[in-house]
Design an enzyme around this catalytic site. Structure first.
Site, PDB file in Angstrom:
ATOM      1  CE  LYS A  17      -3.912  -1.862   2.209  1.00 36.68           C
ATOM      2  NZ  LYS A  17      -5.048  -2.314   3.121  1.00 36.68           N
ATOM      3  CE1 TYR A  57      -9.586  -2.604  -0.220  1.00 34.42           C
ATOM      4  CE2 TYR A  57      -8.477  -1.042  -1.121  1.00 34.42           C
ATOM      5  CZ  TYR A  57      -8.122  -1.741  -0.286  1.00 34.42           C
ATOM      6  OH  TYR A  57      -7.070  -2.567   0.049  1.00 34.42           O
ATOM      7  CG  ASN A 120      -3.439  -2.032   6.752  1.00 35.69           C
ATOM      8  OD1 ASN A 120      -3.284  -1.977   5.447  1.00 35.69           O
ATOM      9  ND2 ASN A 120      -4.970  -2.968   7.013  1.00 35.69           N
ATOM     10  CG  HIS A 123      -5.820  -6.233   0.062  1.00 32.69           C
ATOM     11  ND1 HIS A 123      -6.683  -6.107   0.482  1.00 32.69           N
ATOM     12  CD2 HIS A 123      -5.884  -7.026  -1.256  1.00 32.69           C
ATOM     13  CE1 HIS A 123      -7.836  -7.286   0.062  1.00 32.69           C
ATOM     14  NE2 HIS A 123      -7.026  -7.519  -1.045  1.00 32.69           N
ATOM     15  CD  GLU A 134      -9.165  -8.448  -3.760  1.00 32.45           C
ATOM     16  OE1 GLU A 134      -9.999  -7.865  -2.302  1.00 32.45           O
ATOM     17  OE2 GLU A 134      -8.078  -9.385  -3.731  1.00 32.45           O
TER      18      GLU A 134
HETATM   19  P1  CMP Z   1      -7.682  -4.373   3.747  1.00 34.52           P
HETATM   20  O1  CMP Z   1      -7.078  -5.894   4.049  1.00 34.52           O
HETATM   21  O2  CMP Z   1      -6.635  -4.181   2.746  1.00 34.52           O
HETATM   22  O3  CMP Z   1      -8.892  -4.229   3.425  1.00 34.52           O
HETATM   23  C1  CMP Z   1      -9.771  -3.745   3.824  1.00 34.52           C
HETATM   24  C2  CMP Z   1      -9.163  -1.560   4.659  1.00 34.52           C
HETATM   25  O4  CMP Z   1     -10.216  -1.502   4.705  1.00 34.52           O
HETATM   26  C3  CMP Z   1      -8.058  -2.286   5.862  1.00 34.52           C
HETATM   27  O5  CMP Z   1      -7.114  -3.962   5.019  1.00 34.52           O
HETATM   28  C4  CMP Z   1      -8.101  -1.258   6.114  1.00 34.52           C
HETATM   29  O6  CMP Z   1      -6.623  -0.856   5.685  1.00 34.52           O
HETATM   30  C5  CMP Z   1      -9.002  -1.496   5.966  1.00 34.52           C
HETATM   31  N1  CMP Z   1     -10.099  -0.681   7.296  1.00 34.52           N
HETATM   32  C6  CMP Z   1     -10.669  -1.807   7.590  1.00 34.52           C
HETATM   33  N2  CMP Z   1     -10.922  -1.390   8.809  1.00 34.52           N
HETATM   34  C7  CMP Z   1     -10.920  -0.148   8.807  1.00 34.52           C
HETATM   35  C8  CMP Z   1     -11.489   0.657   9.948  1.00 34.52           C
HETATM   36  N3  CMP Z   1     -11.789   0.484  10.809  1.00 34.52           N
HETATM   37  N4  CMP Z   1     -11.393   1.819  10.105  1.00 34.52           N
HETATM   38  C9  CMP Z   1     -10.046   2.609   8.789  1.00 34.52           C
HETATM   39  N5  CMP Z   1     -10.096   1.312   7.629  1.00 34.52           N
HETATM   40  C10 CMP Z   1     -10.117   0.087   8.283  1.00 34.52           C
END
Ligand code: CMP
Length: 148
Positions: A17, A57, A120, A123, A134
């Site tokens: 990311k 998403y 984070n 993904h 995906e």
């Molecule tokens: P990812 O694995 O990319 O899948 C969906 C993404 O949404 C997740 O990682 C997080 O980065 C994001 N996400 C999930 N929950 C939250 C939250 N409570 N607040 C902000 N971002 C979130």
């Protein structure tokens, strides 16, 4: 008689990311996958448009964090990859750690590189169906070089 072994060789989509790309952590992160025997069989660097991030998403479109997630994913370059290996989908998720880095096991990518649930670092697809969709979102079949 030779033992019977069942191997499920899978492919899964992985994204490094914008937060991790910005911090020059691509090389460090790819090392986690390769160390665990997941092979990178396709890769491209790109910057998602807002529309692409929304489409990717779409499953989260009714969640309160959707707009923030889309803005963040379109905020800078990402590295999208196909990882291949035995049970690659579940193993990638173990290697990444929990979505929220404060809950991620030590030694996982998110424990080591993520700074928040949104920023984070990586993904990864969460099921065989999602992985298929995906991967097809980013790659044509002839852009993937599977290992035998
Ligand atoms: P990812 O694995 O990319 O899948 C969906 C993404 O949404 C997740 O990682 C997080 O980065 C994001 N996400 C999930 N929950 C939250 C939250 N409570 N607040 C902000 N971002 C979130």
């Amino acid at each position: 008689m030779a033992p019977v072994t069942t191997q499920t060789i899978e492919q899964t989509l992985s994204i490094v990311k914008p937060d991790a790309v910005e911090q020059n952590m691509i090389g460090n992160i790819l090392e986690y996958f390769e160390r665990e025997g997941l092979n990178i069989v396709a890769a491209k660097m790109l910057r998602l448009s807002l529309d692409q991030a929304k489409a990717f998403y779409a499953v989260h479109k009714d969640r309160p964090f959707f707009q923030e997630l889309v803005d963040f994913m379109a905020s800078g370059p990402v590295l999208v990859m196909v990882l291949q290996g035995e049970n690659a989908i579940a193993r990638n998720r173990q290697i990444m750690g929990a979505t929220d880095p404060s809950k991620a096991e030590s030694g996982t990518i998110r424990a080591d590189f993520a700074t928040s649930i949104e920023r984070n670092a990586v993904h990864g697809s969460d099921s065989p169906q999602t992985a298929k969709a995906e991967i097809a979102f980013f790659f044509k079949p002839n852009e993937i070089c599977p290992r035998s």
